[in-house]
Design a protein around this motif. Structure first.
Motif, PDB file in Angstrom:
ATOM      1  N   VAL A   1      -4.830  -0.912  -3.800  1.00 59.91           N
ATOM      2  CA  VAL A   1      -5.483  -1.841  -4.722  1.00 59.91           C
ATOM      3  C   VAL A   1      -4.540  -2.195  -5.869  1.00 59.91           C
ATOM      4  N   ALA A   2      -3.837  -1.181  -6.394  1.00 63.19           N
ATOM      5  CA  ALA A   2      -2.874  -1.425  -7.481  1.00 63.19           C
ATOM      6  C   ALA A   2      -1.748  -2.338  -6.999  1.00 63.19           C
ATOM      7  N   ALA A   3      -1.251  -2.089  -5.774  1.00 63.83           N
ATOM      8  CA  ALA A   3      -0.191  -2.937  -5.222  1.00 63.83           C
ATOM      9  C   ALA A   3      -0.683  -4.368  -5.040  1.00 63.83           C
ATOM     10  N   HIS A   4      -1.954  -4.523  -4.651  1.00 63.24           N
ATOM     11  CA  HIS A   4      -2.551  -5.849  -4.473  1.00 63.24           C
ATOM     12  C   HIS A   4      -2.564  -6.604  -5.799  1.00 63.24           C
ATOM     13  N   PHE A   5      -2.917  -5.923  -6.886  1.00 60.94           N
ATOM     14  CA  PHE A   5      -2.938  -6.559  -8.199  1.00 60.94           C
ATOM     15  C   PHE A   5      -1.526  -6.904  -8.664  1.00 60.94           C
ATOM     16  N   LEU A   6      -0.588  -5.985  -8.469  1.00 63.16           N
ATOM     17  CA  LEU A   6       0.778  -6.249  -8.908  1.00 63.16           C
ATOM     18  C   LEU A   6       1.408  -7.399  -8.119  1.00 63.16           C
ATOM     19  N   SER A   7       1.028  -7.534  -6.851  1.00 64.51           N
ATOM     20  CA  SER A   7       1.506  -8.675  -6.068  1.00 64.51           C
ATOM     21  C   SER A   7       0.957  -9.982  -6.634  1.00 64.51           C
ATOM     22  N   SER A   8      -0.294  -9.950  -7.099  1.00 69.51           N
ATOM     23  CA  SER A   8      -0.863 -11.132  -7.738  1.00 69.51           C
ATOM     24  C   SER A   8      -0.129 -11.451  -9.034  1.00 69.51           C
ATOM     25  N   THR A   9       0.315 -10.413  -9.734  1.00 69.26           N
ATOM     26  CA  THR A   9       1.096 -10.613 -10.956  1.00 69.26           C
ATOM     27  C   THR A   9       2.435 -11.269 -10.624  1.00 69.26           C
ATOM     28  N   ALA A  10       3.030 -10.876  -9.504  1.00 66.84           N
ATOM     29  CA  ALA A  10       4.273 -11.519  -9.063  1.00 66.84           C
ATOM     30  C   ALA A  10       4.042 -13.001  -8.781  1.00 66.84           C
TER      31      ALA A  10
ATOM     32  N   TRP B   1       7.672 -22.625  -2.441  1.00 66.18           N
ATOM     33  CA  TRP B   1       7.639 -21.838  -1.209  1.00 66.18           C
ATOM     34  C   TRP B   1       7.588 -20.342  -1.496  1.00 66.18           C
ATOM     35  N   ALA B   2       8.209 -19.906  -2.574  1.00 70.83           N
ATOM     36  CA  ALA B   2       8.121 -18.491  -2.957  1.00 70.83           C
ATOM     37  C   ALA B   2       6.665 -18.112  -3.224  1.00 70.83           C
ATOM     38  N   GLN B   3       5.934 -19.000  -3.893  1.00 71.33           N
ATOM     39  CA  GLN B   3       4.507 -18.742  -4.122  1.00 71.33           C
ATOM     40  C   GLN B   3       3.748 -18.648  -2.804  1.00 71.33           C
ATOM     41  N   PHE B   4       4.062 -19.553  -1.884  1.00 71.78           N
ATOM     42  CA  PHE B   4       3.366 -19.546  -0.592  1.00 71.78           C
ATOM     43  C   PHE B   4       3.533 -18.219   0.125  1.00 71.78           C
ATOM     44  N   TRP B   5       4.763 -17.716   0.166  1.00 73.77           N
ATOM     45  CA  TRP B   5       4.994 -16.470   0.900  1.00 73.77           C
ATOM     46  C   TRP B   5       4.404 -15.269   0.182  1.00 73.77           C
ATOM     47  N   ILE B   6       4.339 -15.318  -1.139  1.00 76.11           N
ATOM     48  CA  ILE B   6       3.661 -14.239  -1.870  1.00 76.11           C
ATOM     49  C   ILE B   6       2.164 -14.253  -1.559  1.00 76.11           C
ATOM     50  N   VAL B   7       1.579 -15.458  -1.502  1.00 78.70           N
ATOM     51  CA  VAL B   7       0.156 -15.567  -1.167  1.00 78.70           C
ATOM     52  C   VAL B   7      -0.102 -14.998   0.223  1.00 78.70           C
ATOM     53  N   MET B   8       0.749 -15.350   1.191  1.00 76.91           N
ATOM     54  CA  MET B   8       0.564 -14.858   2.552  1.00 76.91           C
ATOM     55  C   MET B   8       0.682 -13.335   2.628  1.00 76.91           C
ATOM     56  N   SER B   9       1.697 -12.787   1.976  1.00 80.75           N
ATOM     57  CA  SER B   9       1.884 -11.328   2.004  1.00 80.75           C
ATOM     58  C   SER B   9       0.754 -10.627   1.269  1.00 80.75           C
ATOM     59  N   ASN B  10       0.256 -11.237   0.187  1.00 77.33           N
ATOM     60  CA  ASN B  10      -0.833 -10.607  -0.556  1.00 77.33           C
ATOM     61  C   ASN B  10      -2.149 -10.673   0.214  1.00 77.33           C
ATOM     62  N   ALA B  11      -2.320 -11.725   1.008  1.00 82.41           N
ATOM     63  CA  ALA B  11      -3.515 -11.802   1.851  1.00 82.41           C
ATOM     64  C   ALA B  11      -3.507 -10.667   2.877  1.00 82.41           C
ATOM     65  N   ILE B  12      -2.347 -10.407   3.464  1.00 81.50           N
ATOM     66  CA  ILE B  12      -2.236  -9.292   4.412  1.00 81.50           C
ATOM     67  C   ILE B  12      -2.475  -7.966   3.702  1.00 81.50           C
ATOM     68  N   LEU B  13      -1.898  -7.829   2.500  1.00 75.81           N
ATOM     69  CA  LEU B  13      -2.094  -6.607   1.727  1.00 75.81           C
ATOM     70  C   LEU B  13      -3.572  -6.430   1.380  1.00 75.81           C
ATOM     71  N   GLY B  14      -4.262  -7.536   1.071  1.00 75.98           N
ATOM     72  CA  GLY B  14      -5.692  -7.455   0.805  1.00 75.98           C
ATOM     73  C   GLY B  14      -6.460  -6.958   2.021  1.00 75.98           C
ATOM     74  N   GLY B  15      -6.041  -7.395   3.201  1.00 70.44           N
ATOM     75  CA  GLY B  15      -6.667  -6.889   4.423  1.00 70.44           C
ATOM     76  C   GLY B  15      -6.441  -5.403   4.601  1.00 70.44           C
ATOM     77  N   ILE B  16      -5.226  -4.952   4.273  1.00 69.30           N
ATOM     78  CA  ILE B  16      -4.926  -3.520   4.366  1.00 69.30           C
ATOM     79  C   ILE B  16      -5.796  -2.738   3.391  1.00 69.30           C
ATOM     80  N   VAL B  17      -6.007  -3.292   2.188  1.00 71.72           N
ATOM     81  CA  VAL B  17      -6.873  -2.637   1.200  1.00 71.72           C
ATOM     82  C   VAL B  17      -8.251  -2.367   1.792  1.00 71.72           C
ATOM     83  N   VAL B  18      -8.809  -3.357   2.496  1.00 70.47           N
ATOM     84  CA  VAL B  18     -10.127  -3.187   3.109  1.00 70.47           C
ATOM     85  C   VAL B  18     -10.067  -2.163   4.237  1.00 70.47           C
ATOM     86  N   LEU B  19      -9.053  -2.262   5.082  1.00 66.92           N
ATOM     87  CA  LEU B  19      -8.961  -1.387   6.256  1.00 66.92           C
ATOM     88  C   LEU B  19      -8.767   0.079   5.883  1.00 66.92           C
TER      89      LEU B  19
END
Length: 336
Positions: A150-159, A124-142
């Motif tokens: 972009v750096a935060a998006h990559f570091l979230s993927s590292t988490a 479940w921890a992975q699931f919520w990281i995926v969800m938060s990173n998807a939102i962060l990815g949207g913010i990157v585009v916006l």
């Protein structure tokens, strides 16, 4: 074949309330299935990083100029958006594959007998990281590929990779109390290695944010720092990580450590050598896209390798259940 029990009305009501519990009552996965599910989630966490790198390196970061839809008028990419739109939208679609892999890991962990809450929580921890990173990815585009997001998006993927690696390791262990396999001094050395590796990866995101691959062909904001200077700092940190790994291997040999930590340390050292070769070649050949992509893949392997070294320093046997009567204190192997 074992017949599957018929679904009753009570089962249907229970499924609506807690579908995972219903699945757990009707299916018991093989331990290898649980391990494979956790490994699939880990593999997909690496794949999503590599494909995200492909989006940047092909200049497709704004191939879909908005989010959560691809354009203001279309949920998906259109023919007029061409190659860049297909690359960016394809990466977005891979998020669903990642969610499926994480979901499979959660279901397998929940259905395992006996139920190990620690594994389910890691899923479940992975699931919520995926969800938060998807939102962060949207913010990157916006925000137009702002390099800090972009750096935060990559570091979230590292988490995400961190939690996935821990879950994969835990599927091969029990739930008993951890027992260290090496002394305090060796553990402290490994923690220095972990800290140096985390700093190395973080500085790597700064190199990317200041470097020439902005992620899109339009004017994109960059981190205002001399790219060559921060690249040299990155290289110094890489040599520190290599030196710590080399020193750790000698220390483990000197203290006659178990085979597990020695093997994981040797594997990490070989990964670092390969990553170093790619890093220097890409620097002196002016950052060709293919080598930069390989370097991103290598950074994932380095971090997973570091975590595996850390996790190899202890063992976790099966849990001991205090059962009544003559069987009290019987050890029950809960390894997946």
């Amino acid at each position: 074949m074992v017949p599957v029990p018929k679904l009753t009305r009570a089962d249907a009501v229970a499924a609506l309330r807690n579908p995972l519990a219903l699945i757990a009552r009707r299916w018991t996965p093989d331990p290898r299935t649980v391990r494979r599910a956790a490994l699939a989630a880990l593999v997909m966490s690496v794949v999503i990083v590599v494909t995200g790198g492909a989006v940047r390196l092909t200049g497709s970061g704004l191939g879909c100029p908005t989010w959560p839809t691809c354009t203001d008028d279309s949920l998906t990419t259109t023919r007029a958006m061409g190659f860049h739109g297909a690359i960016e939208f394809g990466n977005r679609m891979l998020t669903y594959v990642l969610c499926a892999a994480v979901g499979w890991a959660i279901i397998a962990a929940r259905a395992e007998k006996p139920w190990r809450r620690s594994l389910t929580r890691l899923g479940w921890a992975q699931f919520w990281i995926v969800m938060s990173n998807a939102i962060l990815g949207g913010i990157v585009v916006l925000v137009g590929l702002n390099p800090y997001t972009v750096a935060a998006h990559f570091l979230s993927s590292t988490a995400l990779m961190t939690v996935a690696t821990v879950m994969w390791q835990r599927t091969r262990e029990g739930d008993g109390t951890t027992r260290p396999l090496v002394g305090k001094a060796v553990q402290q050395l490994v923690w220095f290695l972990v800290a140096a590796s985390a700093l190395l990866i973080t500085v790597g995101t700064v190199v990317t944010g200041a470097g020439p691959h902005a992620g899109d062909s339009t004017e994109v904001e960059r981190i205002h720092i001399d790219w060559e200077t921060v690249s040299k700092l990155h290289a110094v940190l890489a040599w520190i990580v290599v030196t710590l790994t080399f020193a750790l291997w000698f220390v483990l040999k000197a203290v006659d450590a178990p085979k597990g930590p020695l093997d994981r340390t040797r594997e990490l050292f070989l990964i670092l050598l390969g990553q170093g070769v790619i890093g220097y070649v890409q620097y002196f050949t002016h950052l060709p896209e293919v080598l930069v992509g390989l370097h991103m893949f290598g950074s994932c392997l380095v971090w997973i390798g570091v975590l595996r070294v850390l996790l190899s320093l202890r063992e976790r046997p099966g849990a001991v259940l205090d059962l009544p009567g003559p069987s009290a204190g019987v050890r029950v192997d809960t390894r997946a």
